[in-house]
Design a protein around this motif. Structure first.
Motif, PDB file in Angstrom:
ATOM      1  N   TYR A 187      62.952 129.488  60.142  1.00  0.00           N
ATOM      2  CA  TYR A 187      63.087 130.763  59.422  1.00  0.00           C
ATOM      3  C   TYR A 187      64.413 131.442  59.771  1.00  0.00           C
ATOM      4  CZ  TYR A 187      62.294 135.752  58.522  1.00  0.00           C
ATOM      5  OH  TYR A 187      62.421 137.059  58.122  1.00  0.00           O
ATOM      6  N   TYR A 188      64.764 131.456  61.060  1.00  0.00           N
ATOM      7  CA  TYR A 188      66.028 132.055  61.476  1.00  0.00           C
ATOM      8  C   TYR A 188      67.219 131.334  60.854  1.00  0.00           C
ATOM      9  CZ  TYR A 188      63.557 134.653  65.157  1.00  0.00           C
ATOM     10  OH  TYR A 188      62.722 135.505  65.851  1.00  0.00           O
ATOM     11  N   ALA A 189      67.146 130.014  60.794  1.00  0.00           N
ATOM     12  CA  ALA A 189      68.245 129.230  60.222  1.00  0.00           C
ATOM     13  C   ALA A 189      68.422 129.543  58.740  1.00  0.00           C
ATOM     14  CB  ALA A 189      67.987 127.737  60.427  1.00  0.00           C
ATOM     15  N   LEU A 190      67.315 129.653  58.016  1.00  0.00           N
ATOM     16  CA  LEU A 190      67.382 129.972  56.585  1.00  0.00           C
ATOM     17  C   LEU A 190      67.955 131.364  56.364  1.00  0.00           C
ATOM     18  CD1 LEU A 190      63.945 128.534  55.399  1.00  0.00           C
ATOM     19  CD2 LEU A 190      66.211 127.634  54.841  1.00  0.00           C
ATOM     20  N   ARG A 191      67.500 132.323  57.168  1.00  0.00           N
ATOM     21  CA  ARG A 191      68.006 133.692  57.045  1.00  0.00           C
ATOM     22  C   ARG A 191      69.505 133.758  57.361  1.00  0.00           C
ATOM     23  NH1 ARG A 191      64.743 138.220  57.530  1.00  0.00           N
ATOM     24  NH2 ARG A 191      66.758 139.314  57.401  1.00  0.00           N
ATOM     25  N   ALA A 192      69.920 133.076  58.416  1.00  0.00           N
ATOM     26  CA  ALA A 192      71.328 133.090  58.814  1.00  0.00           C
ATOM     27  C   ALA A 192      72.207 132.415  57.762  1.00  0.00           C
ATOM     28  CB  ALA A 192      71.502 132.395  60.164  1.00  0.00           C
ATOM     29  N   ALA A 193      71.644 131.438  57.070  1.00  0.00           N
ATOM     30  CA  ALA A 193      72.396 130.719  56.034  1.00  0.00           C
ATOM     31  C   ALA A 193      72.479 131.510  54.728  1.00  0.00           C
ATOM     32  CB  ALA A 193      71.762 129.359  55.781  1.00  0.00           C
ATOM     33  N   GLY A 194      71.796 132.640  54.667  1.00  0.00           N
ATOM     34  CA  GLY A 194      71.884 133.500  53.494  1.00  0.00           C
ATOM     35  C   GLY A 194      70.780 133.305  52.477  1.00  0.00           C
ATOM     36  N   PHE A 195      69.778 132.488  52.798  1.00  0.00           N
ATOM     37  CA  PHE A 195      68.661 132.289  51.875  1.00  0.00           C
ATOM     38  C   PHE A 195      67.713 133.487  51.931  1.00  0.00           C
ATOM     39  CE2 PHE A 195      70.030 127.936  52.697  1.00  0.00           C
ATOM     40  CZ  PHE A 195      70.009 127.397  51.429  1.00  0.00           C
ATOM     41  N   ARG A 196      67.211 133.857  50.782  1.00  0.00           N
ATOM     42  CA  ARG A 196      66.233 134.948  50.719  1.00  0.00           C
ATOM     43  C   ARG A 196      64.853 134.376  51.002  1.00  0.00           C
ATOM     44  NH1 ARG A 196      66.831 138.847  45.642  1.00  0.00           N
ATOM     45  NH2 ARG A 196      65.333 139.948  46.984  1.00  0.00           N
ATOM     46  N   VAL A 197      64.260 134.819  52.099  1.00  0.00           N
ATOM     47  CA  VAL A 197      62.951 134.321  52.517  1.00  0.00           C
ATOM     48  C   VAL A 197      61.944 135.454  52.392  1.00  0.00           C
ATOM     49  CG1 VAL A 197      61.659 133.174  54.349  1.00  0.00           C
ATOM     50  CG2 VAL A 197      64.131 132.822  54.166  1.00  0.00           C
ATOM     51  N   SER A 198      60.785 135.130  51.862  1.00  0.00           N
ATOM     52  CA  SER A 198      59.753 136.142  51.647  1.00  0.00           C
ATOM     53  C   SER A 198      59.370 136.845  52.935  1.00  0.00           C
ATOM     54  CB  SER A 198      58.509 135.494  51.022  1.00  0.00           C
ATOM     55  OG  SER A 198      57.438 136.413  50.950  1.00  0.00           O
ATOM     56  N   ARG A 199      59.123 138.129  52.825  1.00  0.00           N
ATOM     57  CA  ARG A 199      58.677 138.924  53.965  1.00  0.00           C
ATOM     58  C   ARG A 199      57.354 138.397  54.519  1.00  0.00           C
ATOM     59  NH1 ARG A 199      59.018 144.391  55.719  1.00  0.00           N
ATOM     60  NH2 ARG A 199      57.029 145.313  56.301  1.00  0.00           N
ATOM     61  N   LYS A 200      56.557 137.800  53.646  1.00  0.00           N
ATOM     62  CA  LYS A 200      55.270 137.254  54.064  1.00  0.00           C
ATOM     63  C   LYS A 200      55.442 136.111  55.069  1.00  0.00           C
ATOM     64  CE  LYS A 200      52.791 138.510  49.845  1.00  0.00           C
ATOM     65  NZ  LYS A 200      52.023 138.021  48.668  1.00  0.00           N
ATOM     66  N   PHE A 201      56.574 135.395  54.954  1.00  0.00           N
ATOM     67  CA  PHE A 201      56.843 134.310  55.890  1.00  0.00           C
ATOM     68  C   PHE A 201      57.052 134.861  57.301  1.00  0.00           C
ATOM     69  CE2 PHE A 201      59.732 130.426  56.832  1.00  0.00           C
ATOM     70  CZ  PHE A 201      58.666 129.787  57.446  1.00  0.00           C
ATOM     71  N   ALA A 202      57.776 135.970  57.389  1.00  0.00           N
ATOM     72  CA  ALA A 202      57.998 136.612  58.688  1.00  0.00           C
ATOM     73  C   ALA A 202      56.671 137.120  59.266  1.00  0.00           C
ATOM     74  CB  ALA A 202      58.986 137.767  58.542  1.00  0.00           C
ATOM     75  N   MET A 203      55.830 137.676  58.412  1.00  0.00           N
ATOM     76  CA  MET A 203      54.509 138.135  58.853  1.00  0.00           C
ATOM     77  C   MET A 203      53.670 136.960  59.361  1.00  0.00           C
ATOM     78  SD  MET A 203      53.621 140.851  55.806  1.00  0.00           S
ATOM     79  CE  MET A 203      52.027 141.283  56.493  1.00  0.00           C
ATOM     80  N   PHE A 204      53.767 135.843  58.651  1.00  0.00           N
ATOM     81  CA  PHE A 204      53.023 134.646  59.041  1.00  0.00           C
ATOM     82  C   PHE A 204      53.452 134.163  60.427  1.00  0.00           C
ATOM     83  CE2 PHE A 204      53.116 129.959  59.255  1.00  0.00           C
ATOM     84  CZ  PHE A 204      51.755 129.701  59.251  1.00  0.00           C
TER      85      PHE A 204
END
Length: 276
Positions: A187-204
């Motif tokens: 998740y951190y790698a995707l966020r750092a790369a600029g991908f938009r990741v659902s907030r639900k993923f962070a909650m999960f």
């Protein structure tokens, strides 16, 4: 079940060809951990000092972006955790399905198995480089919460002190941590790369961390119960107490984080919409 048996046999056959290298690595890692165990408090103190010094230095400086290094860092830890989760997970599943729950918790073979042994060493040693997570937070001038650095320090201390004793439950602790980190660092790698990741993923991710803490307490309870019954489940009451306190504190802090980061913010957003 056949899959896990076949996978384990393949792993044994493969590693048999490089047994001497594996033995040398084991000796090296064991010596490293024995030496570092005595200095773990010093390492933790230096880590805390670097946090304070780094934040002081960054007060008068512009934040660093460090996007590319952060992507590489997170991706490296994600790949490492994924492989660790696959290797330790397959071994633990094999023991669980062939010998039962008690054996999966109490058996010390996790520390000596031809495959799991390496990943147990790697897990414990990885707690030192993982401190680098904090460096990115400080240099990027992001909010550094108590949970972050408290978690890093206590995991480092507990892992380095408990590993040599090969305490019961270690296989469960390490496998769960590998699994959670595999998802978290991806998740951190995707966020750092600029991908938009659902907030639900962070909650999960936070929910899996909370579940991990509950499972850690359950494993400690099982170890203590079996020890009191006179069954062979090698551990120490002192270790169980400290481990349980650690997991309970994580549980409280992660629940608090979940409430503040997701529940409170969601309520605040709804109230703002109603007032507009």
């Amino acid at each position: 079940m056949h899959f896990f048996l076949e996978q384990y046999i393949i792993d044994c056959d493969y590693l048999r060809t490089s047994l001497s290298l594996s033995f040398s690595l084991s000796r090296f890692f064991s010596l490293s951990l024995c030496l570092c165990r005595k200095k773990s408090f010093l390492f933790s103190a230096l880590y805390a000092a670097c946090i304070l010094g780094g934040r002081h230095l960054m007060k008068q400086r512009e934040k660093f972006e460090l996007r590319k290094p952060l992507v590489l860092w997170s991706l490296t830890l994600a790949v490492f955790s994924i492989f660790g989760a696959m290797r330790t997970g397959s071994y633990m599943m094999y023991i669980l399905m062939t010998k039962g729950l008690k054996q999966s918790v109490c058996d010390q073979s996790f520390y000596n198995g031809p495959v799991s042994k390496f990943w147990a060493y790697a897990f414990v040693l990885s707690k030192a480089p993982e401190l680098g997570d904090t460096l990115f937070i400080v240099l990027r001038k992001q909010k550094l919460i108590f949970l972050h650095w408290y978690h890093h320090i206590t995991v480092l201390l507990y892992s380095w002190y408990s590993y040599k004793d090969m305490v019961a439950g270690g296989g469960w602790f390490m496998t769960m941590n590998y699994l959670v980190h595999a998802v978290m660092y991806s998740y951190y790698a995707l966020r750092a790369a600029g991908f938009r990741v659902s907030r639900k993923f962070a909650m999960f991710i936070t929910l899996t961390q909370i579940t991990q803490m509950v499972m850690g307490c359950v494993v400690n309870y099982l170890v203590y119960s079996w020890m009191q019954q006179g069954q062979e489940c090698p551990s120490h009451v002192q270790n169980i107490v400290w481990s349980s306190l650690m997991y309970l504190s994580y549980f409280v802090l992660f629940c608090q984080f979940f409430f503040e980061a997701y529940v409170n913010k969601t309520k605040g957003a709804r109230e703002m919409k109603k007032s507009q």
